[in-house]
Design a protein around this motif. Structure first.
Motif, short mmCIF file in Angstrom:
data_model
loop_
_atom_site.label_atom_id
_atom_site.label_comp_id
_atom_site.label_asym_id
_atom_site.label_seq_id
_atom_site.Cartn_x
_atom_site.Cartn_y
_atom_site.Cartn_z
N LEU A 4 47.26 42.87 39.65
CA LEU A 4 47.37 41.62 38.91
C LEU A 4 48.66 40.90 39.27
CD1 LEU A 4 45.94 39.88 36.81
CD2 LEU A 4 47.19 41.10 35.03
N HIS A 5 49.72 41.66 39.49
CA HIS A 5 51.00 41.07 39.91
C HIS A 5 50.87 40.43 41.29
CE1 HIS A 5 55.22 41.32 41.53
NE2 HIS A 5 55.42 40.71 40.39
N GLU A 6 50.07 41.05 42.15
CA GLU A 6 49.82 40.47 43.47
C GLU A 6 48.97 39.21 43.36
OE1 GLU A 6 47.81 41.76 47.79
OE2 GLU A 6 48.07 43.25 46.18
N LEU A 7 48.02 39.23 42.43
CA LEU A 7 47.13 38.09 42.25
C LEU A 7 47.84 36.90 41.63
CD1 LEU A 7 44.25 36.87 42.22
CD2 LEU A 7 43.91 38.00 40.01
N VAL A 8 48.65 37.16 40.62
CA VAL A 8 49.39 36.08 39.93
C VAL A 8 50.88 36.39 40.11
CG1 VAL A 8 49.55 34.76 37.79
CG2 VAL A 8 47.51 36.12 38.24
N SER A 9 51.36 36.17 41.30
CA SER A 9 52.71 36.64 41.68
C SER A 9 53.82 36.01 40.86
CB SER A 9 52.95 36.37 43.17
OG SER A 9 52.82 34.99 43.46
N GLY A 10 53.58 34.83 40.32
CA GLY A 10 54.63 34.16 39.56
C GLY A 10 54.68 34.54 38.10
N ALA A 11 53.74 35.34 37.66
CA ALA A 11 53.67 35.69 36.25
C ALA A 11 54.81 36.64 35.87
CB ALA A 11 52.32 36.33 35.93
N THR A 12 55.50 36.32 34.81
CA THR A 12 56.59 37.18 34.31
C THR A 12 56.25 37.79 32.96
OG1 THR A 12 57.68 35.25 33.33
CG2 THR A 12 58.37 35.91 35.56
N THR A 13 55.24 37.24 32.30
CA THR A 13 54.79 37.76 31.01
C THR A 13 53.30 38.05 31.07
OG1 THR A 13 56.47 36.49 29.81
CG2 THR A 13 54.62 37.35 28.53
N ILE A 14 52.95 39.31 30.89
CA ILE A 14 51.54 39.73 30.95
C ILE A 14 51.15 40.39 29.64
CG2 ILE A 14 49.96 41.38 32.05
CD1 ILE A 14 51.26 40.77 34.69
N ALA A 15 49.97 40.05 29.17
CA ALA A 15 49.44 40.64 27.95
C ALA A 15 48.64 41.89 28.29
CB ALA A 15 48.56 39.64 27.21
N PHE A 16 48.69 42.87 27.39
CA PHE A 16 47.91 44.10 27.53
C PHE A 16 47.08 44.26 26.27
CE2 PHE A 16 47.64 48.87 27.26
CZ PHE A 16 46.82 49.04 28.37
N LEU A 17 45.77 44.11 26.41
CA LEU A 17 44.86 44.18 25.27
C LEU A 17 44.28 45.58 25.18
CD1 LEU A 17 43.47 42.64 22.97
CD2 LEU A 17 41.62 42.09 24.58
N THR A 18 44.59 46.26 24.09
CA THR A 18 44.17 47.65 23.93
C THR A 18 43.66 47.85 22.51
OG1 THR A 18 44.88 49.95 24.23
CG2 THR A 18 46.51 48.42 23.34
N SER A 19 43.55 49.11 22.09
CA SER A 19 43.16 49.44 20.73
C SER A 19 44.36 49.94 19.96
CB SER A 19 42.06 50.50 20.74
OG SER A 19 40.89 50.00 21.36
N ALA A 20 44.21 50.01 18.66
CA ALA A 20 45.32 50.45 17.82
C ALA A 20 45.64 51.92 18.08
CB ALA A 20 44.95 50.25 16.35
#
Length: 324
Positions: free
Chosen positions: A155-171
């Motif tokens: 994902l970092h390679e795909l959106v190289s300029g992204a500095t904030t990434i969300a991680f959607l998981t379970s509790a």
């Protein structure tokens, strides 16, 4: 003779099987600890046993412990395992969560335990090594924590300029990949914001929070909730223009942007490789832990175009499937 147990929510219309057949003999019993809102894949499991000459209801029996509700109350896990131990099952099969495997291992050092989950069984303390498990625990892992690290890198390679990434998981304690993604983010200099959701309403709220946190991309954890809420996640990612990395290839074929996944071990394989051999006398300590051997990168160019995103040629060249 142990009383026949009825399946409860999650198995659908499948019948329950007796724990003993006939008054003169006792058949071996497989105890299944199933903490999941999805139905247990009994057809695959039963076929695997049949491949090894074990027929449920004839020369082998199956006994279940389920959570009374979903999300399951993990504090109740020890009590559920204790029930299986009390009923003297011959092998315990545990799937889906690190917490379930840990509860089973803590409950007995005598009854063989077979797992199918996404963690690292050595790091989690369940086996001595993958090749020589030792003790009474063995099984199959799809190494979701390791895959999460790889997904972040892609994902970092795909959106190289992204500095904030969300991680959607379970509790918690549902999220074994949480620590893995946070550790991997440090190496890329990325900030990861954690969001938890177990149903469509919570997914919608999480996406609203992601927007407020200015998340530039998203990784979806490999949880049962990710499967249940796939259509909602895909629709919101497209609507809010958030490039998302999915844990399952069918989500990309259904409109998601990109996925990286391992060939998931089947319940039939678990029955063939572990449960049946153990019932026939094999020791868990002699059955190596199986890991994924095949991985798949799938990219949906139609979704990329809708997001206004150009896919790097390096990713296109290594993709196993590109959906036009």
């Amino acid at each position: 003779m142990i009383k026949r147990r009825e399946f409860i929510a999650g198995i659908g219309s499948a019948a329950a099987w007796p724990l003993a057949v006939g008054a003169q003999r006792r058949v071996p019993v497989i105890g299944v600890l199933w903490f999941n809102n999805l139905p247990f894949p009994i057809a695959d499991f039963r076929q695997g046993l049949a491949d090894q000459g074990l027929v449920i209801g004839e020369n082998v029996a199956i006994d279940f412990e389920f959570p009374p509700q979903f999300p399951p109350q993990f504090a109740r896990l020890p009590a559920h395992v204790a029930e299986l131990v009390k009923r003297r099952v011959d092998v315990i099969f545990v799937a889906n969560s690190t917490a379930s495997v840990r509860a089973a291992k803590s409950a007995t050092a005598m009854i063989p335990i077979v797992f199918l989950y996404g963690g690292d069984p050595v790091e989690d303390g369940f086996v001595d090594s993958l090749s020589r498990p030792g003790g009474n625990v063995t099984g199959m892992t799809n190494q979701q924590a390791e895959l999460t690290k790889k997904r972040l890198g892609l994902l970092h390679e795909l959106v190289s300029g992204a500095t904030t990434i969300a991680f959607l998981t379970s509790a918690p304690p549902y999220a074994p990949s949480r620590d893995a993604v946070l550790a991997a983010a440090q190496s890329f200099g990325i900030k990861v914001s954690i969001f938890a959701a177990s149903n469509d309403r919570e997914v919608e709220r999480s996406f609203a929070d992601m927007k407020e946190h200015l998340a530039q991309a998203l990784i979806i954890d490999a949880t049962s909730a990710a499967i249940d809420t796939s259509s909602t996640i895909i629709a919101l990612a497209e609507r809010l223009k958030i490039p998302a990395m999915y844990p399952y290839s069918n989500q990309v074929r259904g409109g998601g942007l990109i996925s990286y996944s391992a060939t998931t071990p089947s319940y039939r394989e678990v029955a063939v490789r572990y449960v049946a051999p153990i019932l026939k006398g094999a020791k868990p300590s002699d059955l190596p832990v199986q890991q994924p051997t095949k991985f798949e990168l799938v990219i949906n160019l139609k979704t990329a175009k809708a997001l206004g995103l150009a896919i790097p040629e390096t990713l296109l060249a290594t993709a196993d499937e590109v959906i036009q």
